[in-house]
Design a protein around this motif. Structure first.
Motif, short mmCIF file in Angstrom:
data_model
loop_
_atom_site.label_atom_id
_atom_site.label_comp_id
_atom_site.label_asym_id
_atom_site.label_seq_id
_atom_site.Cartn_x
_atom_site.Cartn_y
_atom_site.Cartn_z
N VAL A 1 0.87 -1.18 0.00
CA VAL A 1 0.00 0.00 0.00
C VAL A 1 0.90 1.22 0.00
O VAL A 1 1.78 1.36 0.86
N LEU A 2 0.71 2.09 -0.99
CA LEU A 2 1.46 3.34 -1.06
C LEU A 2 0.67 4.43 -0.37
O LEU A 2 -0.47 4.71 -0.74
N VAL A 3 1.27 5.03 0.64
CA VAL A 3 0.63 6.14 1.35
C VAL A 3 1.30 7.43 0.94
O VAL A 3 2.50 7.62 1.16
N MET A 4 0.54 8.31 0.31
CA MET A 4 1.04 9.62 -0.07
C MET A 4 0.73 10.57 1.09
O MET A 4 -0.39 11.09 1.22
N ASN A 5 1.72 10.76 1.95
CA ASN A 5 1.53 11.55 3.17
C ASN A 5 1.71 13.04 2.89
O ASN A 5 2.26 13.44 1.87
N LYS A 6 1.26 13.85 3.84
CA LYS A 6 1.33 15.32 3.78
C LYS A 6 0.51 15.87 2.62
O LYS A 6 0.83 16.90 2.03
N TRP A 7 -0.58 15.16 2.31
CA TRP A 7 -1.44 15.56 1.19
C TRP A 7 -2.12 16.90 1.45
O TRP A 7 -2.52 17.59 0.52
N ASP A 8 -2.21 17.27 2.72
CA ASP A 8 -2.88 18.53 3.06
C ASP A 8 -2.08 19.75 2.63
O ASP A 8 -2.63 20.86 2.55
N ILE A 9 -0.79 19.58 2.32
CA ILE A 9 0.02 20.73 1.89
C ILE A 9 0.42 20.62 0.42
O ILE A 9 1.31 21.33 -0.05
N VAL A 10 -0.25 19.71 -0.31
CA VAL A 10 0.06 19.52 -1.74
C VAL A 10 -0.94 20.33 -2.57
O VAL A 10 -2.15 20.12 -2.46
N ASP A 11 -0.42 21.25 -3.41
CA ASP A 11 -1.31 22.05 -4.26
C ASP A 11 -1.55 21.32 -5.58
O ASP A 11 -0.99 20.26 -5.86
N ASP A 12 -2.37 21.93 -6.43
CA ASP A 12 -2.76 21.29 -7.69
C ASP A 12 -1.56 21.05 -8.60
O ASP A 12 -1.46 20.01 -9.26
N GLU A 13 -0.65 22.01 -8.63
CA GLU A 13 0.53 21.86 -9.49
C GLU A 13 1.39 20.67 -9.05
O GLU A 13 1.87 19.89 -9.88
N ARG A 14 1.58 20.54 -7.74
CA ARG A 14 2.38 19.43 -7.22
C ARG A 14 1.68 18.10 -7.46
O ARG A 14 2.32 17.08 -7.77
N ARG A 15 0.35 18.05 -7.37
CA ARG A 15 -0.39 16.82 -7.61
C ARG A 15 -0.22 16.35 -9.05
O ARG A 15 -0.03 15.16 -9.31
N GLU A 16 -0.27 17.29 -9.97
CA GLU A 16 -0.09 16.95 -11.39
C GLU A 16 1.32 16.42 -11.63
O GLU A 16 1.52 15.44 -12.35
N GLN A 17 2.29 17.06 -10.99
CA GLN A 17 3.68 16.64 -11.14
C GLN A 17 3.89 15.26 -10.51
O GLN A 17 4.61 14.41 -11.06
N LEU A 18 3.26 15.04 -9.36
CA LEU A 18 3.39 13.75 -8.67
C LEU A 18 2.83 12.61 -9.52
O LEU A 18 3.43 11.52 -9.59
N ASP A 19 1.69 12.84 -10.15
CA ASP A 19 1.11 11.80 -11.01
C ASP A 19 2.08 11.40 -12.11
O ASP A 19 2.22 10.21 -12.44
N LYS A 20 2.77 12.37 -12.68
CA LYS A 20 3.75 12.08 -13.73
C LYS A 20 4.94 11.30 -13.16
O LYS A 20 5.45 10.37 -13.80
N GLU A 21 5.37 11.66 -11.94
CA GLU A 21 6.49 10.95 -11.32
C GLU A 21 6.14 9.49 -11.04
O GLU A 21 6.95 8.59 -11.27
N LEU A 22 4.92 9.27 -10.54
CA LEU A 22 4.49 7.91 -10.25
C LEU A 22 4.38 7.09 -11.53
O LEU A 22 4.79 5.92 -11.57
N GLU A 23 3.83 7.69 -12.56
CA GLU A 23 3.68 6.99 -13.83
C GLU A 23 5.04 6.64 -14.44
O GLU A 23 5.22 5.57 -15.02
N ARG A 24 6.00 7.55 -14.27
CA ARG A 24 7.33 7.35 -14.86
C ARG A 24 8.18 6.38 -14.03
O ARG A 24 8.86 5.50 -14.59
N ASN A 25 8.15 6.51 -12.72
CA ASN A 25 9.07 5.76 -11.87
C ASN A 25 8.49 4.47 -11.28
O ASN A 25 9.24 3.57 -10.90
N LEU A 26 7.16 4.41 -11.15
CA LEU A 26 6.54 3.24 -10.55
C LEU A 26 5.61 2.54 -11.54
O LEU A 26 4.57 1.99 -11.16
N GLU A 27 6.00 2.57 -12.81
CA GLU A 27 5.16 1.96 -13.84
C GLU A 27 5.04 0.45 -13.65
O GLU A 27 4.09 -0.18 -14.12
N ARG A 28 6.01 -0.16 -12.94
CA ARG A 28 5.96 -1.60 -12.68
C ARG A 28 4.95 -1.97 -11.60
O ARG A 28 4.67 -3.14 -11.38
#
Length: 658
Positions: free
Chosen positions: A510-537
């Motif tokens: 289970v992946l827990v994305m912590n500190k979500w309360d301080i993540v803005d929209d720009e960071r969320r979009e960037q994070l989705d790309k990071e997860l797709e690129r680095n955790l594609e497996r």
């Protein structure tokens, strides 16, 4: 249900009361005589002269029925009136089956019984006629105790008032047996999974020994706890490693390396116990030392025996005197350990520790092993027969892993609703795996909070190296790994390595994305790309966005854990698996290699936890096709949150005809 329950059922006079009290006393548990509750309410009904359930219940609620749960001298009260003796009268005995069959009365008393069980510390022995079938049907040990009518009458006669004869008591028991076994509501019967004991020819110690052995076989009897206490850098962790026989506790010359209370299972001369390593206790702690000292004090409170470690080469300091005062107040069994006694000279100097008033100092060299065997001989002789720690409690094991300072300990505390483990702004506060039982989402889980994994250790020594080894060991013990990622910052190489480490350990994820309360929209979009690129497996990993600090969305973690565990333990029937594989191969055959077309024979699921499948083929199959099978397996059967392994085994078919 966290309280350990031994449920003892059987007819009146079979010896339930004396047996239950003896078992509870030996285990230092609570005792509950449910029959006494029904007798008490029968006594109240007779006092009121009423058979109306509403009237009886109103009086019971107004006055209150209470009991002390003491196996040595059990007492039961109606209001302030002690009715312990009164409820054993013949009149109450003759009437109790009538009132115990009234649904409203039964429901009221069931609430009282279950409430007592829920809050009983350690364990409780409960006896009656429907304990294993109605009151606690999930009790881990159920006993049905019986004896022939004549023997039961003799036993019950001793409890009755003067003037009662064996014949009268026997007739009363026979009539009551008939009522109990034929009543419509909860008749007297043995639970399907109960163990039987015929006590006709057995004395009380023999019956207790049988039950005790069954309880030991089911690991229901708690292990004693031994806390290792002392000032910083007196060698507590070195002593812990010596006792458990392996390098588990972190050892460095720097004071304050151990921070949380860390528990290890140890064994000596056939006795198993829990050893609690603690951080150094300080008189005037500041900063993180304040929390470390508080943890040591908690260890003192929960321990059965305390090893008070003093550096014999330094001698007793003012801090030792202050800690000694705390230990005396605890009223616990304390063994004074004079550590770093490497020879005769140190031993002569260590005799000065007699002045602490704890009796004879036990001289050891934890580093070299001198005197450790004698210390352990003494220790196991001081251990109580039963402690409060269960060696295997059956709770699902969840390891919390991640880089330092991503909020692992904060998450554990948020789930617990209180500060269970040390939390500090400084990275790397947790250094040892810390087990905690936490109830949330309707389930009790065993969480293992681990040290943050830093960059790969170059040298096989040091705090971070040992902490990393113990994190790997925690993953081996766990069933699900909760990988905590800091959603507010970019993913790092360490984050990816930890996820890979979890998959290689074969644990649900289970992946827990912590500190979500301080993540803005720009960071969320960037994070989705990071997860797709680095955790594609790992598209199969369960993902939960939450804030450990505020508790936001922590309720989403329990469903994700259940899904991951369910997938981790999924077994596909062989027929269903091969029907799926046949259709898959027919639609998309494996690629031809070297002019040969591999023939997929069949498949079988070799194991669960995690699911592993073996596909038998006539030829070598491309890795890409193996991954294709895994992907389609997931599409067909799910496996959300669990790794799945598909291996190909080449198996030549014997074409020869017999």
């Amino acid at each position: 249900m966290s309280t350990v329950v031994i449920a003892i059922d059987g007819p009146s006079g079979s010896g339930k009361s004396s047996t239950s009290r003896a078992v509870a006393q030996r285990a230092n548990w609570k005792y509950l005589d449910t029959g006494a509750l029904y007798r008490a309410i029968t006594w109240l009904a007779l006092k009121l002269g009423s058979e109306d359930p509403a009237t009886i219940l109103a009086a019971a609620i107004e006055e209150g029925i209470s009991f002390n749960g003491d196996p040595i001298e059990p007492r039961i009260f109606v209001g302030e009136h002690d009715v312990t003796a009164d409820i054993r009268s013949a009149r109450v005995t003759d009437q109790v089956s009538i009132y115990s069959a009234v649904p409203e009365i039964r429901e009221y008393l069931l609430t009282i019984q279950r409430g007592f069980i829920d809050v009983a510390p350690r364990g409780v022995v409960v006896e009656g006629r429907d304990i294993g079938t109605v009151v606690v049907p999930d009790a881990p040990l159920k006993i049905f105790l019986y004896a022939d009518l004549e023997q039961r009458a003799l036993r019950r006669e001793r409890e009755m008032a003067e003037g009662m004869t064996t014949e009268i008591v026997s007739a009363s028991l026979d009539a009551r047996d008939h009522i109990d076994s034929t009543r419509k509501i909860s008749p007297l019967r043995m639970a399907e999974d109960a163990l039987e004991i015929d006590s006709t020819l057995l004395d009380l110690p023999e019956v207790v020994d049988v039950i005790w052995q069954w309880a030991k076989e089911r690991q229901l009897l708690g292990l004693p706890k031994v806390a290792v206490i002392g000032r910083p850098n007196v060698g507590k962790s070195t002593l812990v490693n010596r006792i458990i026989g392996r390098r588990e506790a972190i050892v460095e010359d720097t004071p304050g390396v151990t921070r949380d209370r860390v528990k290890y299972e140890a064994e000596w001369n056939g006795r198993t116990f829990i050893l609690i390593d603690t951080g150094g206790w300080e008189v005037k702690p500041e900063g993180i030392s304040e929390k470390i000292t508080a943890g040591a004090e908690l260890a003192i409170a929960e321990a059965d025996v305390i090893l008070f470690v003093v550096d014999a080469q330094v001698g007793a300091l003012d801090e030792d005197g202050s800690l000694l005062t705390l230990l005396r107040r605890s009223k616990k069994n304390v063994i004074l350990v004079a550590n770093k006694v490497d020879g005769v000279l140190e031993e002569q100097n260590a005799h000065a520790l007699w002045s602490l008033g704890l009796g004879e100092p036990r001289f050891v060299s934890a580093l070299h092993g001198r005197g450790s065997g004698d210390l352990l001989d003494l220790l196991v002789n001081e251990l109580p027969e039963v402690g409060s720690e269960l060696p295997d409690d059956g709770f699902r094991k969840i390891a919390i892993v991640g880089r330092p300072n991503v909020g692992k300990s904060s998450l554990l505390n948020a789930l617990a609703g209180e500060a269970r483990v040390l939390v500090d702004d400084a990275a790397g506060t947790t250094r040892d795996p810390v087990d905690e039982l936490i109830e949330f989402g309707g389930t009790t889980w065993r969480f293992i909070d681990t040290a943050g994994i830093r960059k790969r250790a170059i040298h096989d020594s040091g705090t971070d190296y040992y902490a990393s080894l113990r994190t790997a060991a925690a993953l081996d013990r766990a069933e699900v790994a909760v990988v905590v990622l800091d959603a507010s910052v970019p993913l790092t190489e360490q984050d990816l390595r930890i996820v890979t480490m979890t998959e290689e350990a074969g644990r649900a994820l289970v992946l827990v994305m912590n500190k979500w309360d301080i993540v803005d929209d720009e960071r969320r979009e960037q994070l989705d790309k990071e997860l797709e690129r680095n955790l594609e497996r790992y598209p199969w990993a369960q993902r939960v966005n939450l804030s450990a600090k505020t508790g936001w969305h922590r309720d989403r973690l329990a469903p994700a854990l259940r899904t991951a565990l369910r997938s981790w333990e999924t077994r596909i029937p062989t027929s269903k698996l091969n029907a799926f594989l046949g259709a898959l191969v027919a639609a998309t055959p494996p690629p031809v290699r070297g002019g040969k077309q591999p023939k997929i024979r069949f498949a079988t699921q070799a194991t669960i936890s995690p699911p592993k499948f073996v596909v038998f083929s006539s030829e070598w199959v491309e890795p890409s096709y193996r991954r294709f099978i895994e992907r389609r397996l997931r599409e067909e059967f799910g496996f959300e949150g669990s790794p799945v392994e598909v291996s190909i085994k080449v198996r030549e078919r014997d074409e020869k005809k017999s």
